[in-house]
Design an enzyme around this catalytic site. Structure first.
Site, PDB file in Angstrom:
ATOM      1  N   SER A  52       0.819  -1.216   0.000  1.00 45.39           N
ATOM      2  CA  SER A  52       0.000   0.000   0.000  1.00 45.39           C
ATOM      3  C   SER A  52       0.843   1.253   0.000  1.00 45.39           C
ATOM      4  O   SER A  52       0.331   2.352  -0.139  1.00 45.39           O
ATOM      5  CB  SER A  52      -0.898   0.002   1.241  1.00 45.39           C
ATOM      6  OG  SER A  52      -0.108  -0.015   2.407  1.00 45.39           O
ATOM      7  N   CYS A  53       2.128   1.102   0.167  1.00 45.56           N
ATOM      8  CA  CYS A  53       2.997   2.269   0.304  1.00 45.56           C
ATOM      9  C   CYS A  53       3.750   2.620  -0.969  1.00 45.56           C
ATOM     10  O   CYS A  53       4.683   3.403  -0.931  1.00 45.56           O
ATOM     11  CB  CYS A  53       4.005   2.033   1.419  1.00 45.56           C
ATOM     12  SG  CYS A  53       3.231   1.693   3.002  1.00 45.56           S
ATOM     13  N   THR A  54       3.400   2.028  -2.083  1.00 43.97           N
ATOM     14  CA  THR A  54       4.039   2.420  -3.328  1.00 43.97           C
ATOM     15  C   THR A  54       3.383   3.672  -3.858  1.00 43.97           C
ATOM     16  O   THR A  54       2.255   3.997  -3.508  1.00 43.97           O
ATOM     17  CB  THR A  54       3.952   1.295  -4.376  1.00 43.97           C
ATOM     18  OG1 THR A  54       2.584   0.959  -4.585  1.00 43.97           O
ATOM     19  CG2 THR A  54       4.702   0.061  -3.926  1.00 43.97           C
TER      20      THR A  54
END
Length: 460
Positions: free
Chosen positions: A319-321
């Site tokens: 989710s952190c891309t």
């Protein structure tokens, strides 16, 4: 610089390059014309269709070339749904399908149809029994990928196809990830694939529709490609796609064995080299070249940037891309850790030396990222008298909520609880996954004024 993202797009195969250059000289004319140049182009198109059909396992007149794999999926889904509209408007898909399938399903739902999403187990696989339960009398179409694009798990296509056959429901298989490695098991009704996944040029997709399947092409009618892909054929790219598919299939058996051994090495050694790491996906029923793992206390975007600086090109479902604000729907459906997610997919020709160097670089990179984020480096401290704690992680993105939870879990005695306040969607997945990895009890989620409250009970 090692390129480890073949699942996104494989490097252009040398045979594809040769065929493309040759077809640029010979296949530029309109294949629908009767003059000499047109006839030459038609011969090239027919030969490419026969080659691709042989690899797919269908008749040449069942196969259509499209502008992309996504176009093939959308055309196949909407064509089959339209052709069976008198049966019903129910669509059955797995929860881990490629976004092209899920976007088409959402559009079908918005137009008044119904969509049933079949859940998967922790390895990312569906069961034929789960599919069979959802194939009601008003089901117009079922969709199932041959293998998952994020974790590599191979789906039970043959068993699901048999369940669909018994229910009289056509099955569309998205074979984008697996077609270069071998034919899809029999029983499917429609099949979609994309050339750039096996080393062909981008801009070419395949759509196969079995004879007897009710199909009504969506959009205005067109005289080309059976009316299923409007517009002038990109003949040089089509020729290159077919030639490269035949070439990769010829070497698939040997390369599969070689790359599977390299992936097995990564699967075994990453958890040994990098603490608090979870390898996800089926360890046996999987694509030979793909492995995915998730690292606790790591910012996925930073991890990918640092690996790129170390000259390794990898992908992520985290989710952190930079392109995502919510966890990967695949990892979410599986119920596994999403933070610090890395997908390694080895292209044909990857060397043992490249894999060994990756295994040397990865621990250092993960350690540096964890230190930068202030992740806990040791076991929890001795328990204090406080029976419960509240951690306010509102406004903080993954993996910070989990890092702050890990820092304070040792401050409550066994049986005590820590409540984490978070408005990050990833926390809904990552906090339960952290509990499973660290042998703590996830009590559940409670409403809060902002975000949600995630309650964890300390067991050890």
């Amino acid at each position: 610089m090692p390129y480890f993202d073949a699942a996104s797009s494989a490097p252009l195969h040398p045979v594809a390059r040769q065929a493309l250059l040759a077809a640029l000289d010979e296949g530029w004319a309109d294949p629908s014309r009767l003059y000499r140049e047109g006839r030459r182009a038609r011969l090239l198109l027919d030969a490419a269709r026969e080659t691709a059909a042989e690899a797919v396992g269908c008749r040449p007149d069942e196969l259509t070339f499209t502008p992309s794999g996504t176009h093939s999926v959308h055309s196949g889904m909407f064509g089959a749904l339209a052709g069976r509209r008198r049966v019903g408007r129910r669509l059955v898909v797995s929860a881990v399908e490629h976004s092209s399938v899920l976007h088409a399903a959402a559009a079908h739902e918005a137009q008044g149809g119904s969509v049933l999403r079949v859940p998967v187990d922790r390895s990312g696989a569906v069961t034929a029994a789960a599919y069979a339960q959802e194939l009601g009398g008003d089901t117009a179409l079922a969709c199932l990928q041959s293998a998952n694009h994020e974790v590599g798990t191979v789906q039970p296509v043959a068993e699901v196809a048999e369940a669909c056959r018994a229910a009289g429901v056509p099955l569309l298989v998205d074979a984008a990830q697996s077609l270069g490695w071998g034919p899809v098991p029999e029983g499917w009704s429609l099949l979609a694939a994309s050339a750039h996944k096996w080393g062909g040029p981008s801009g070419v997709g395949l759509l196969a529709v079995r004879k007897g399947v009710r199909f009504a092409a969506a959009g205005p009618a067109d005289e080309r490609e059976s009316g299923r892909a409007a517009g002038f054929e990109n003949l040089p790219a089509i020729v290159a796609a077919a030639a490269s598919l035949r070439a990769v299939r010829a070497q698939a058996a040997a390369e599969s064995v070689r790359l599977r051994a390299l992936v097995d090495r990564i699967r075994a050694r990453v958890p040994q080299l990098v603490p608090d790491t979870e390898v996800v996906g089926d360890p046996v029923r999987r694509l030979p070249h793909l492995v995915t793992f998730s690292c606790l206390y790591v910012d996925g975007e930073t991890l990918l940037h640092e690996l790129d600086r170390a000259e390794f090109s990898v992908s992520s479902g985290s989710s952190c891309t930079s392109s995502m604000l919510t966890p990967s729907h695949v990892l979410k459906a599986m119920g596994v850790l999403s933070e610090g997610n890395v997908r390694v997919s080895l292209p044909t020709g990857t060397t043992e030396e490249d894999v060994e160097r990756f295994l040397e670089v990865l621990p250092r990179v993960v350690t540096e990222v964890r230190e930068r984020l202030g992740a806990p480096a040791s076991a929890p401290s001795a328990p204090a008298a406080t029976a419960s704690l509240m951690v306010d992680a509102l406004g903080k993105r993954c993996p910070i909520p989990v890092i702050e939870l890990a820092k304070v879990i040792g401050e409550v005695p066994p049986g005590g609880t820590v409540t984490v306040l978070s408005d990050d969607e990833a926390a809904r997945l990552d906090i339960p996954a952290w509990c499973a990895m660290r042998q703590q009890e996830y009590v559940g989620e409670e409403p809060a004024d902002r975000g949600s409250a995630y309650v964890v009970r300390r067991l050890t």
